[in-house]
Design a protein around this motif. Structure first.
Motif, PDB file in Angstrom:
ATOM      1  N   TYR A   1       0.694  -1.193  -0.164  1.00 44.54           N
ATOM      2  CA  TYR A   1       0.007   0.058   0.187  1.00 44.54           C
ATOM      3  C   TYR A   1       1.043   1.221  -0.088  1.00 44.54           C
ATOM      4  CZ  TYR A   1      -4.208  -2.651   0.881  1.00 44.54           C
ATOM      5  OH  TYR A   1      -5.285  -3.560   0.680  1.00 44.54           O
ATOM      6  N   LYS A   2       2.041   1.114  -0.350  1.00 46.52           N
ATOM      7  CA  LYS A   2       3.119   2.387  -0.431  1.00 46.52           C
ATOM      8  C   LYS A   2       3.117   3.173   1.353  1.00 46.52           C
ATOM      9  CE  LYS A   2       3.372   2.553  -5.118  1.00 46.52           C
ATOM     10  NZ  LYS A   2       3.756   1.412  -5.107  1.00 46.52           N
ATOM     11  N   GLY A   3       2.839   2.433   2.179  1.00 48.47           N
ATOM     12  CA  GLY A   3       3.227   3.080   3.526  1.00 48.47           C
ATOM     13  C   GLY A   3       2.790   2.161   4.704  1.00 48.47           C
ATOM     14  N   PHE A   4       3.126   2.742   5.776  1.00 49.27           N
ATOM     15  CA  PHE A   4       2.561   1.861   7.086  1.00 49.27           C
ATOM     16  C   PHE A   4       2.498   2.667   8.131  1.00 49.27           C
ATOM     17  CE2 PHE A   4       7.114   2.438   6.560  1.00 49.27           C
ATOM     18  CZ  PHE A   4       7.679   2.851   7.663  1.00 49.27           C
ATOM     19  N   TYR A   5       2.024   2.093   9.307  1.00 54.97           N
ATOM     20  CA  TYR A   5       1.587   2.870  10.537  1.00 54.97           C
ATOM     21  C   TYR A   5       2.700   2.361  11.674  1.00 54.97           C
ATOM     22  CZ  TYR A   5      -2.733   3.612   7.976  1.00 54.97           C
ATOM     23  OH  TYR A   5      -3.596   3.952   7.183  1.00 54.97           O
ATOM     24  N   LEU A   6       2.742   3.514  12.401  1.00 53.18           N
ATOM     25  CA  LEU A   6       3.875   3.241  13.765  1.00 53.18           C
ATOM     26  C   LEU A   6       2.690   3.702  14.658  1.00 53.18           C
ATOM     27  CD1 LEU A   6       7.001   5.045  12.511  1.00 53.18           C
ATOM     28  CD2 LEU A   6       6.559   2.577  12.604  1.00 53.18           C
ATOM     29  N   GLN A   7       3.153   2.929  15.956  1.00 50.61           N
ATOM     30  CA  GLN A   7       2.094   3.358  17.170  1.00 50.61           C
ATOM     31  C   GLN A   7       3.354   3.422  18.298  1.00 50.61           C
ATOM     32  OE1 GLN A   7      -1.065   0.650  16.889  1.00 50.61           O
ATOM     33  NE2 GLN A   7      -2.186   2.032  18.188  1.00 50.61           N
ATOM     34  N   PRO A   8       4.154   4.328  18.558  1.00 51.31           N
ATOM     35  CA  PRO A   8       5.014   4.574  19.488  1.00 51.31           C
ATOM     36  C   PRO A   8       4.438   4.336  20.916  1.00 51.31           C
ATOM     37  CG  PRO A   8       5.241   6.428  18.375  1.00 51.31           C
ATOM     38  CD  PRO A   8       4.329   5.397  17.430  1.00 51.31           C
ATOM     39  N   GLN A   9       4.866   4.055  21.911  1.00 49.41           N
ATOM     40  CA  GLN A   9       4.233   3.979  23.285  1.00 49.41           C
ATOM     41  C   GLN A   9       4.636   5.527  23.834  1.00 49.41           C
ATOM     42  OE1 GLN A   9       5.715   0.764  25.663  1.00 49.41           O
ATOM     43  NE2 GLN A   9       4.935  -0.749  24.051  1.00 49.41           N
ATOM     44  N   ASP A  10       5.527   6.073  23.281  1.00 48.45           N
ATOM     45  CA  ASP A  10       5.661   7.460  23.941  1.00 48.45           C
ATOM     46  C   ASP A  10       6.285   8.539  22.603  1.00 48.45           C
ATOM     47  OD1 ASP A  10       8.446   6.646  23.590  1.00 48.45           O
ATOM     48  OD2 ASP A  10       8.442   6.330  25.706  1.00 48.45           O
ATOM     49  N   ASP A  11       7.004   9.334  22.818  1.00 48.86           N
ATOM     50  CA  ASP A  11       7.466  10.177  21.733  1.00 48.86           C
ATOM     51  C   ASP A  11       8.927   9.782  21.004  1.00 48.86           C
ATOM     52  OD1 ASP A  11       5.652  12.023  21.999  1.00 48.86           O
ATOM     53  OD2 ASP A  11       7.006  13.413  23.454  1.00 48.86           O
TER      54      ASP A  11
END
Length: 147
Positions: free
Chosen positions: A106-116
């Protein structure tokens, strides 16, 4: 009317779908979405240059990188993603624990960091098909002119 956290989390896929349905509006930059104190970053994958002017040499990298410094990403293999950063060093390679085959679909992805911070051994790359790949470590990339 009070909403329970599970109800809000049920709307996350819907919200992510809205981001995907409007590619002209979002452009090619990292998009930040905050839902119930949880940050989700949508990272576009940039096309690789046809004739690269540099070779990238790997050096030992940090345990974490600032999530707000990420400006984009390049795929460098089935187990590697190069993050383009806004600050020095300009590129950081994330080595994944396993192959992430649908990463470029899909030409992209997601990140879900727990903090900054996006940290190796803790955070993962989430592909839009539903899978995730844990970041094993970061390597700093240093450019070297090609001969």
């Amino acid at each position: 009317m009070q909403m329970i956290p599970g109800t809000v989390l049920a709307f996350v896929p819907l919200l992510l779908g809205l981001f995907a349905a409007q590619p002209g509006v979002m452009g090619q930059s990292v998009t930040r979405l905050v839902v119930e104190d949880q940050v989700i970053l949508k990272v576009p994958i940039r096309p690789r240059p046809m004739s690269p002017q540099f070779e990238w040499r790997e050096r030992k990298g940090p345990k974490c990188i600032p999530a707000n410094a990420i400006r984009g990403a390049l795929l460098s293999g089935p187990q590697q993603v190069d993050f383009v950063l806004a600050e020095r060093p300009r590129r950081m390679r994330a080595e994944l624990e396993e192959d992430c085959p649908a990463l470029d679909f899909y030409k992209g992805f997601y990140l879900q960091p727990q903090d900054d911070q996006l940290c190796a051994g803790r955070d993962a790359i989430h592909v839009r098909t539903g899978g995730s790949c844990t970041i094993e470590r970061f390597r700093q990339l240093v450019p070297k002119l090609r001969d």
